[in-house]
Design a protein around this motif. Structure first.
Motif, PDB file in Angstrom:
ATOM      1  N   ARG A   1      38.190  40.693  39.935  1.00 25.58           N
ATOM      2  CA  ARG A   1      38.072  39.639  40.934  1.00 25.58           C
ATOM      3  C   ARG A   1      36.760  38.889  40.723  1.00 25.58           C
ATOM      4  O   ARG A   1      35.758  39.475  40.293  1.00 25.58           O
ATOM      5  CB  ARG A   1      38.130  40.240  42.346  1.00 25.58           C
ATOM      6  CG  ARG A   1      38.442  39.228  43.423  1.00 25.58           C
ATOM      7  CD  ARG A   1      38.725  39.902  44.753  1.00 25.58           C
ATOM      8  NE  ARG A   1      37.497  40.539  45.295  1.00 25.58           N
ATOM      9  CZ  ARG A   1      37.475  41.207  46.450  1.00 25.58           C
ATOM     10  NH1 ARG A   1      38.591  41.363  47.145  1.00 25.58           N
ATOM     11  NH2 ARG A   1      36.348  41.735  46.890  1.00 25.58           N
TER      12      ARG A   1
ATOM     13  N   ASP B   1      34.288  37.809  42.460  1.00 35.02           N
ATOM     14  CA  ASP B   1      33.026  38.271  43.034  1.00 35.02           C
ATOM     15  C   ASP B   1      32.437  39.449  42.263  1.00 35.02           C
ATOM     16  O   ASP B   1      31.215  39.628  42.229  1.00 35.02           O
ATOM     17  CB  ASP B   1      33.190  38.631  44.513  1.00 35.02           C
ATOM     18  CG  ASP B   1      34.170  39.765  44.730  1.00 35.02           C
ATOM     19  OD1 ASP B   1      35.324  39.634  44.284  1.00 35.02           O
ATOM     20  OD2 ASP B   1      33.789  40.777  45.343  1.00 35.02           O
TER      21      ASP B   1
ATOM     22  N   LYS C   1      29.987  38.761  39.441  1.00 31.84           N
ATOM     23  CA  LYS C   1      28.616  38.438  39.841  1.00 31.84           C
ATOM     24  C   LYS C   1      27.781  39.700  40.023  1.00 31.84           C
ATOM     25  O   LYS C   1      26.585  39.623  40.300  1.00 31.84           O
ATOM     26  CB  LYS C   1      28.627  37.664  41.169  1.00 31.84           C
ATOM     27  CG  LYS C   1      29.406  36.363  41.140  1.00 31.84           C
ATOM     28  CD  LYS C   1      29.436  35.740  42.535  1.00 31.84           C
ATOM     29  CE  LYS C   1      30.288  34.480  42.569  1.00 31.84           C
ATOM     30  NZ  LYS C   1      30.365  33.911  43.940  1.00 31.84           N
ATOM     31  N   ASP C   2      28.437  40.849  39.888  1.00 33.49           N
ATOM     32  CA  ASP C   2      27.779  42.139  40.078  1.00 33.49           C
ATOM     33  C   ASP C   2      26.994  42.485  38.807  1.00 33.49           C
ATOM     34  O   ASP C   2      27.584  42.814  37.783  1.00 33.49           O
ATOM     35  CB  ASP C   2      28.842  43.202  40.375  1.00 33.49           C
ATOM     36  CG  ASP C   2      28.266  44.568  40.703  1.00 33.49           C
ATOM     37  OD1 ASP C   2      27.333  45.007  39.995  1.00 33.49           O
ATOM     38  OD2 ASP C   2      28.767  45.208  41.645  1.00 33.49           O
TER      39      ASP C   2
END
Length: 245
Positions: free
Chosen positions: A99, A101, A104-105
């Protein structure tokens, strides 16, 4: 060989899973109860039923065969950080199915690019300018530098290690780097044919041309000084075949 098994065996999850471990596309031979219509997509997980696409063990086996298979898993698995972390440790390219988001980890992204530098292409834009992330990606796959933010693609401290590992990376460098004598020397020592990506001025540099030809005799075709390049190539060949005293 799963396609030749009895229907009862092709409906057995454990048997299908073992077949998938041996061959990633085996799942398309599973029973109708264990798969969807394979005409939608030839890749194994894409043809699987929702039940299989939500099964962590099945999905991990598919990822081991092809990291990009994660994109066909259920959205719940693709949003599960722990599961995605497990997947990118198997194949960094699985990041492409995570996913948005999760891309962005930073910690998860580092795991992915350390496994496969080309996973940098799937990283959130903000992290493509993160030196640690890009350095980790380039250490694994030098040409992954092309996916980095523009600011890092022109930095010598990022480019030179990549060029040292793969001279062809010089082709991805800005003109300022291709006109940098140290960078070009580094490139031709790694791959003589990288001479073609140097500026005209450096393709006339005798030391650079000599090193390029030593690395790969075919590099002489990219030297600017044609009479000199033939002479250099001849002398280098003589040194190679000359008997030791």
């Amino acid at each position: 060989a799963l396609q030749f098994a009895a229907k009862s065996l092709r409906s057995d999850k454990e048997i299908v899973l073992e077949a998938a471990r041996l061959r990633g596309d085996a799942i398309v031979s599973a029973s109708r109860e264990l798969r969807a219509d394979p005409e939608r997509d030839g890749r194994a997980l894409a043809a699987a039923s929702a039940e299989l696409r939500s099964d962590p063990d099945i999905v991990i086996e598919a990822v081991r065969q092809n990291g990009m298979a994660l994109q066909f898993a259920t959205k719940e698995l693709r949003a599960d950080r722990d599961f995605v972390l497990r997947a990118v440790r198997e194949d960094g390219m699985a990041l492409g199915g995570a996913r948005i988001d999760l891309r962005k980890d930073r910690d998860l992204v580092l795991e992915a690019v350390r496994n496969d530098g080309n996973a940098l292409q799937f990283v959130a834009e903000g992290l493509k300018g993160d030196k640690a992330v890009v350095t980790a990606a380039v250490k694994n796959q030098p040409r992954a530098i092309k996916y980095a933010a523009a600011g890092l693609r022109s930095r010598r401290d990022v480019l030179l290690p990549a060029i040292a590992r793969d001279g062809s990376v010089l082709s991805l460098a800005p003109t300022g780097v291709r006109d940098d004598r140290q960078a070009v020397l580094c490139a031709v020592e790694s791959d003589g044919l990288a001479l073609q990506f140097a500026t005209k001025q450096l393709r006339a540099d005798r030391e650079i041309v000599a090193k390029a030809i030593r690395s790969n005799p075919l590099a002489q075709m990219y030297a600017v000084d044609k009479p000199a390049r033939s002479s250099l190539a001849t002398r280098i060949e003589v040194r190679k075949v000359a008997p030791r005293a």
